[in-house]
Motif scaffolding. Structure first.
Motif, PDB file in Angstrom:
ATOM      1  N   TYR A   1       0.053  -0.339  17.882  1.00 58.00           N
ATOM      2  CA  TYR A   1       0.751   0.210  16.723  1.00 58.00           C
ATOM      3  C   TYR A   1       0.317   1.664  16.569  1.00 58.00           C
ATOM      4  N   ALA A   2       1.262   2.555  16.417  1.00 57.37           N
ATOM      5  CA  ALA A   2       0.944   3.969  16.231  1.00 57.37           C
ATOM      6  C   ALA A   2       0.541   4.205  14.781  1.00 57.37           C
ATOM      7  N   ILE A   3      -0.696   4.633  14.563  1.00 54.29           N
ATOM      8  CA  ILE A   3      -1.174   4.898  13.211  1.00 54.29           C
ATOM      9  C   ILE A   3      -0.747   6.307  12.824  1.00 54.29           C
ATOM     10  N   PRO A   4       0.069   6.440  11.785  1.00 54.40           N
ATOM     11  CA  PRO A   4       0.605   7.765  11.426  1.00 54.40           C
ATOM     12  C   PRO A   4      -0.467   8.678  10.840  1.00 54.40           C
ATOM     13  N   ALA A   5      -0.203   9.961  10.897  1.00 48.37           N
ATOM     14  CA  ALA A   5      -1.120  10.958  10.333  1.00 48.37           C
ATOM     15  C   ALA A   5      -0.720  11.246   8.889  1.00 48.37           C
TER      16      ALA A   5
ATOM     17  N   THR B   1       1.192  14.829   0.608  1.00 49.20           N
ATOM     18  CA  THR B   1       1.979  13.954  -0.252  1.00 49.20           C
ATOM     19  C   THR B   1       1.413  12.536  -0.248  1.00 49.20           C
ATOM     20  N   PHE B   2       1.062  12.051   0.930  1.00 50.02           N
ATOM     21  CA  PHE B   2       0.468  10.722   1.065  1.00 50.02           C
ATOM     22  C   PHE B   2      -0.807  10.621   0.227  1.00 50.02           C
ATOM     23  N   LEU B   3      -1.667  11.617   0.305  1.00 47.26           N
ATOM     24  CA  LEU B   3      -2.942  11.576  -0.407  1.00 47.26           C
ATOM     25  C   LEU B   3      -2.746  11.584  -1.918  1.00 47.26           C
TER      26      LEU B   3
ATOM     27  N   LEU C   1       6.144   5.344   2.516  1.00 52.52           N
ATOM     28  CA  LEU C   1       7.366   6.009   2.963  1.00 52.52           C
ATOM     29  C   LEU C   1       7.110   7.462   3.361  1.00 52.52           C
ATOM     30  N   SER C   2       6.079   8.078   2.774  1.00 58.53           N
ATOM     31  CA  SER C   2       5.788   9.478   3.103  1.00 58.53           C
ATOM     32  C   SER C   2       5.255   9.637   4.523  1.00 58.53           C
ATOM     33  N   LEU C   3       4.892   8.511   5.159  1.00 61.60           N
ATOM     34  CA  LEU C   3       4.372   8.571   6.522  1.00 61.60           C
ATOM     35  C   LEU C   3       5.475   8.654   7.568  1.00 61.60           C
ATOM     36  N   GLY C   4       6.709   8.799   7.115  1.00 59.38           N
ATOM     37  CA  GLY C   4       7.816   9.067   8.031  1.00 59.38           C
ATOM     38  C   GLY C   4       8.343   7.835   8.732  1.00 59.38           C
TER      39      GLY C   4
ATOM     40  N   ASP D   1       6.090   2.518  11.930  1.00 55.88           N
ATOM     41  CA  ASP D   1       6.392   1.124  11.629  1.00 55.88           C
ATOM     42  C   ASP D   1       5.870   0.772  10.236  1.00 55.88           C
ATOM     43  N   PRO D   2       6.669   0.041   9.426  1.00 52.44           N
ATOM     44  CA  PRO D   2       6.221  -0.315   8.076  1.00 52.44           C
ATOM     45  C   PRO D   2       4.876  -1.039   8.043  1.00 52.44           C
ATOM     46  N   VAL D   3       4.584  -1.825   9.067  1.00 52.60           N
ATOM     47  CA  VAL D   3       3.304  -2.530   9.118  1.00 52.60           C
ATOM     48  C   VAL D   3       2.154  -1.528   9.197  1.00 52.60           C
ATOM     49  N   ALA D   4       2.297  -0.514  10.053  1.00 49.39           N
ATOM     50  CA  ALA D   4       1.275   0.520  10.176  1.00 49.39           C
ATOM     51  C   ALA D   4       1.210   1.386   8.923  1.00 49.39           C
ATOM     52  N   GLN D   5       2.363   1.693   8.336  1.00 56.19           N
ATOM     53  CA  GLN D   5       2.388   2.454   7.087  1.00 56.19           C
ATOM     54  C   GLN D   5       1.576   1.741   6.011  1.00 56.19           C
TER      55      GLN D   5
END
Length: 298
Positions: free
Chosen positions: A56-60, A64-66, A178-181, A184-188
């Motif tokens: 699973y690709a862990i988004p950066a 906004t996310f923080l 959602l801000s993680l672009g 995958d929703p699981v990784a988000q």
């Protein structure tokens, strides 16, 4: 799969609540609350590492996310504190029902902040679910009208504020995911969960150190139950966060009210307690709300 994930989360949350209730005989309210976060963080971290190990690709995260993570952390703590405060007033039932207006508040804030819209079946399910919660909260202790009349204004205001706090927390969790672009929703959901729990753990550690440092020694004496509580809490949060990454928070919270049905089933099955007709009606209405969402294909 979001409905199944939410039902599983509600089931695990029931276990966590039961374990936390057991811990209150040995720990303060602050200590029992900290266990939910502090002992859940390692399991949430392991879950994120497991996802990464299976590609699973862990988004950066970005700024906004923080900000969403900070809002989610603080508003959940505030909602919990307000609910406990509401229970200190004379009408426990009213505080419970007012706090359970959360799906309605989540629908409003979800639209205003994230632009989430709900179809007619979703709105109907929210209404049916709220009626079910009201019936279960009232039980055989009168009518909804009597409950509202007998409730004190502070209890009502604080209960509603608690629901707002929990609703904003859910909206912020979804906003962070959602801000993680396009991840995958699981990784988000997994990354959001780890960050939220980590921040809440830090905040609670600071509070305990400043206010009741002896709580740490008490926690060490019950570490086995605390560890089980952390696992169940992390498992429940994984489900909640994943569902909220997939669907509007109002719908997730409506399905999540089935936790009350699980609580009543446990009350009957394990503790041999009786249940009133109004409570049975409430259970049926909550289940109906879930079935409406399943039928509508939401």
């Amino acid at each position: 799969m979001w409905i199944e994930i939410t039902v599983a989360a509600a089931f695990m949350q029931n276990f966590r609540s039961a374990l936390q209730k057991r811990l209150t005989s040995d720990l303060s309210t602050t200590g029992a609350t900290f266990v939910r976060f502090g002992f859940g963080l390692p399991f949430a971290g392991l879950y994120l590492l497991l996802l990464h190990s299976v590609d699973y690709a862990i988004p950066a995260p970005d700024e906004t996310f923080l900000w969403y993570v900070l809002l989610a952390s603080l508003s959940q703590i505030a909602g919990t504190a307000l609910l406990v405060l509401a229970f200190s007033y004379r009408n426990f039932m009213a505080a419970t029902v007012y706090s359970k207006t959360e799906p309605i508040v989540a629908a409003l804030f979800g639209f205003l902040i994230l632009g989430d819209t709900l179809a007619l079946p979703g709105l109907v399910a929210i209404g049916v679910g709220l009626l079910g919660v009201a019936a279960m909260s009232i039980g055989d202790r009168g009518t909804l009208r009597q409950m509202v009349r007998s409730s004190s204004l502070p209890s009502a205001a604080i209960g509603l504020s608690s629901g707002v706090g929990f609703a904003i927390s859910g909206i912020a969790v979804r906003g962070a995911a959602l801000s993680l672009g396009t991840a995958d929703p699981v990784a988000q959901a997994a990354l959001t969960l780890v960050c939220v729990i980590a921040l809440q753990t830090v905040l609670m550690v600071v509070f305990i150190v400043l206010v009741e440092v002896a709580t740490f020694r008490a926690i060490l004496r019950v570490w086995k139950v605390a560890l089980a509580t952390g696992f169940c809490g992390a498992a429940a949060s994984i489900g909640w966060f994943t569902a909220m990454a997939l669907q509007p928070v109002a719908l997730v919270k409506t399905v999540g009210q089935i936790e009350l049905v699980f609580a009543y089933l446990a009350s009957i099955w394990w503790f041999r307690e009786s249940i009133s007709r109004k409570e049975l009606l409430g259970c049926a209405l909550v289940i109906l709300a879930v079935l409406i969402l399943i039928r509508s294909g939401s």
